[in-house]
Scaffold this active site. Structure first.
Site, mmCIF file in Angstrom:
data_model
loop_
_atom_site.group_PDB
_atom_site.id
_atom_site.type_symbol
_atom_site.label_atom_id
_atom_site.label_comp_id
_atom_site.label_asym_id
_atom_site.label_seq_id
_atom_site.Cartn_x
_atom_site.Cartn_y
_atom_site.Cartn_z
ATOM 1 C CE1 TYR A 166 42.931 30.476 36.402
ATOM 2 C CE2 TYR A 166 45.381 29.720 36.560
ATOM 3 C CZ TYR A 166 44.452 30.512 36.547
ATOM 4 O OH TYR A 166 45.035 31.975 36.664
ATOM 5 C CE LYS A 170 43.549 32.413 33.626
ATOM 6 N NZ LYS A 170 42.717 33.650 33.230
HETATM 7 P P1 NAI Z 1 40.549 38.452 41.838
HETATM 8 O O1 NAI Z 1 39.725 37.296 42.448
HETATM 9 O O2 NAI Z 1 41.079 39.512 42.728
HETATM 10 O O3 NAI Z 1 39.934 39.119 40.560
HETATM 11 C C1 NAI Z 1 38.951 38.356 39.508
HETATM 12 C C2 NAI Z 1 37.639 39.039 39.379
HETATM 13 O O4 NAI Z 1 36.994 38.438 38.728
HETATM 14 C C3 NAI Z 1 36.997 39.187 40.793
HETATM 15 O O5 NAI Z 1 36.688 40.506 41.188
HETATM 16 C C4 NAI Z 1 35.624 38.358 40.558
HETATM 17 O O6 NAI Z 1 34.465 38.726 40.987
HETATM 18 C C5 NAI Z 1 35.443 38.500 39.098
HETATM 19 N N1 NAI Z 1 34.806 37.418 38.194
HETATM 20 C C6 NAI Z 1 34.649 36.289 38.309
HETATM 21 N N2 NAI Z 1 34.033 35.542 37.746
HETATM 22 C C7 NAI Z 1 33.432 36.442 37.009
HETATM 23 C C8 NAI Z 1 32.600 36.370 36.088
HETATM 24 N N3 NAI Z 1 31.648 35.144 35.691
HETATM 25 N N4 NAI Z 1 31.713 37.649 35.353
HETATM 26 C C9 NAI Z 1 32.733 38.651 35.674
HETATM 27 N N5 NAI Z 1 33.457 38.791 36.614
HETATM 28 C C10 NAI Z 1 33.948 37.703 37.410
HETATM 29 O O7 NAI Z 1 41.842 37.544 41.174
HETATM 30 P P2 NAI Z 1 43.234 38.182 40.197
HETATM 31 O O8 NAI Z 1 44.306 37.377 40.759
HETATM 32 O O9 NAI Z 1 42.997 39.718 40.142
HETATM 33 O O10 NAI Z 1 42.931 37.571 38.739
HETATM 34 C C11 NAI Z 1 42.588 38.138 37.647
HETATM 35 C C12 NAI Z 1 43.059 37.179 36.402
HETATM 36 O O11 NAI Z 1 44.208 37.176 36.370
HETATM 37 C C13 NAI Z 1 42.183 35.841 36.340
HETATM 38 O O12 NAI Z 1 41.795 35.597 35.227
HETATM 39 C C14 NAI Z 1 43.126 34.818 37.007
HETATM 40 O O13 NAI Z 1 43.091 33.704 36.855
HETATM 41 C C15 NAI Z 1 44.460 35.575 36.395
HETATM 42 N N6 NAI Z 1 45.801 35.310 36.782
HETATM 43 C C16 NAI Z 1 46.046 35.601 38.194
HETATM 44 C C17 NAI Z 1 47.250 35.437 38.551
HETATM 45 C C18 NAI Z 1 47.887 35.861 40.041
HETATM 46 O O14 NAI Z 1 48.794 35.501 40.430
HETATM 47 N N7 NAI Z 1 47.131 36.591 40.814
HETATM 48 C C19 NAI Z 1 48.212 34.344 37.878
HETATM 49 C C20 NAI Z 1 47.760 34.162 36.632
HETATM 50 C C21 NAI Z 1 46.565 34.436 36.157
#
Ligand code: NAI
Length: 324
Positions: A166, A170
């Site tokens: 990851y 990133k």
């Molecule tokens: P989440 O799981 O709530 O939302 C991510 C969404 O991306 C999900 O709805 C999922 O279905 C969708 N998704 C996954 N693979 C996909 C694909 N191949 N095509 C289209 N949609 C897809 O997670 P969250 O926490 O909202 O994360 C959003 C972004 O922020 C991610 O990139 C995550 O790595 C990043 N992030 C989150 C952090 C956190 O503290 N929550 C910290 C740093 C980065």
């Protein structure tokens, strides 16, 4: 004050069916943007697919009086990325904003990461950003306006055990965003990287195996969370994300952190370091050892914005050290 509006703007938000992306999409729509709500609808580890995640967010936007269309494509393939952008062009005729946010986690010890765990994570976070951003960039370039926001992570910039796959993906997005910012400057296109922090469903993927690393376990246990209570939530990230893709924000080539209600720019800096005596003879390994403290001394540093800025910084350091 709601003077930062998005009337007439078209935004793509990937992974907008849950968590951060969902909140960005809702806020952009409330402020007048027409939004493509993209989500594959899989689990927090990227298994399965379902239309309902994106459809529910589109319905909520419409219920609130906004405009949105759903896209159920995966960002992880070139065809999926093309289709997401085509959805925007078919529905709304253009793309002004592209928030690359989709993703999931597959954590493991570095030495145990399998190809499945490495490839899927690189595909969704890094290659997925290329697959969506390239056609979006072409559409923006035609109109001479665009706002990219890539989603980085503190795991990449600062480090987190059991997330080598990851963090590598990133971290790659930082380089991608920097180059999009440089090239896009010719066409009215900005690009920034946001490092969000929020309790989301991805927390379920964070099994505590990483606590077997003593120094890391100590860092987790010893951290001061005094400013974080009730603030490690999705909505605390949204204002910065939305500002960064607004017309008002002309900042580009930046890295920004949102953590517990603290918003901050993150810099990649180089120390003044030690400049070897002028002339064509390189220093010895022993010279490096003798100056290693100075090489690591961050009391003077600079932030090159291109590869070439670093040459200028070296000349400035050489002057300060009276080497030239
Ligand atoms: P989440 O799981 O709530 O939302 C991510 C969404 O991306 C999900 O709805 C999922 O279905 C969708 N998704 C996954 N693979 C996909 C694909 N191949 N095509 C289209 N949609 C897809 O997670 P969250 O926490 O909202 O994360 C959003 C972004 O922020 C991610 O990139 C995550 O790595 C990043 N992030 C989150 C952090 C956190 O503290 N929550 C910290 C740093 C980065």
């Amino acid at each position: 004050m709601t003077d930062i509006g998005f009337d007439g703007r078209v935004a793509i938000v990937t992974g907008a069916g849950n968590g951060l992306g969902r909140d960005y999409a809702l806020e952009l729509a409330r402020r007048g943007a027409r939004v493509v709500v993209n989500d594959l609808g899989g689990s927090g580890s990227g298994q399965g697919a379902s239309h309902s995640a994106a459809d529910l967010v589109v319905q909520q936007i419409r219920d609130e009086g906004g405009e949105a269309v759903a896209s159920h494509d995966s960002v992880s393939t070139r065809a999926g990325g093309e289709s997401i952008v085509q959805t925007a062009l078919d529905a709304f005729g253009k793309v002004d904003i592209c928030i690359n946010n989709a993703g999931f986690l597959r954590n493991n010890r570095f030495e145990d990461l399998s190809d499945g765990e490495i490839d899927a994570i690189i595909d969704v976070h890094l290659k997925g950003a290329f697959y969506v951003a390239q056609p979006a960039y072409r559409a923006m370039r035609r109109n001479g306006y665009g706002r990219f926001l890539f989603t980085g992570s503190a795991s990449a910039m600062f480090g987190h055990a059991w997330q080598a796959n990851y963090a590598a993906a990133k971290g790659g997005l930082m380089g991608l965003s920097h180059v999009v910012a440089i090239e896009g400057s010719a066409y009215g296109i900005t690009s920034n990287l946001l490092m969000p922090t929020a309790q989301s469903r991805l927390a379920d993927e964070m099994n505590d195996g990483f606590m077997e690393i003593p120094a890391f376990a100590q860092a987790v246990a010893g951290a001061d969370y005094a400013a974080s209570a009730d603030r490690v939530t999705v909505p605390f990230n949204t204002p910065l994300a939305v500002y960064l893709v607004s017309e008002r924000c002309t900042a580009t080539h930046g890295i920004y952190s949102a953590n517990s209600g603290r918003y901050a720019r993150v810099r990649i800096c180089a120390a003044d370091g030690w400049v070897a005596p002028m002339g064509p003879t390189p220093p010895s390994v022993e010279d490096i050892a003798a100056h290693f403290d100075r090489i690591g001394d961050m009391s003077h540093y600079h932030e090159p914005m291109t590869v070439y800025d670093e040459f200028t910084a070296v000349a400035q350091a050489a002057r300060r050290q009276q080497v030239i």
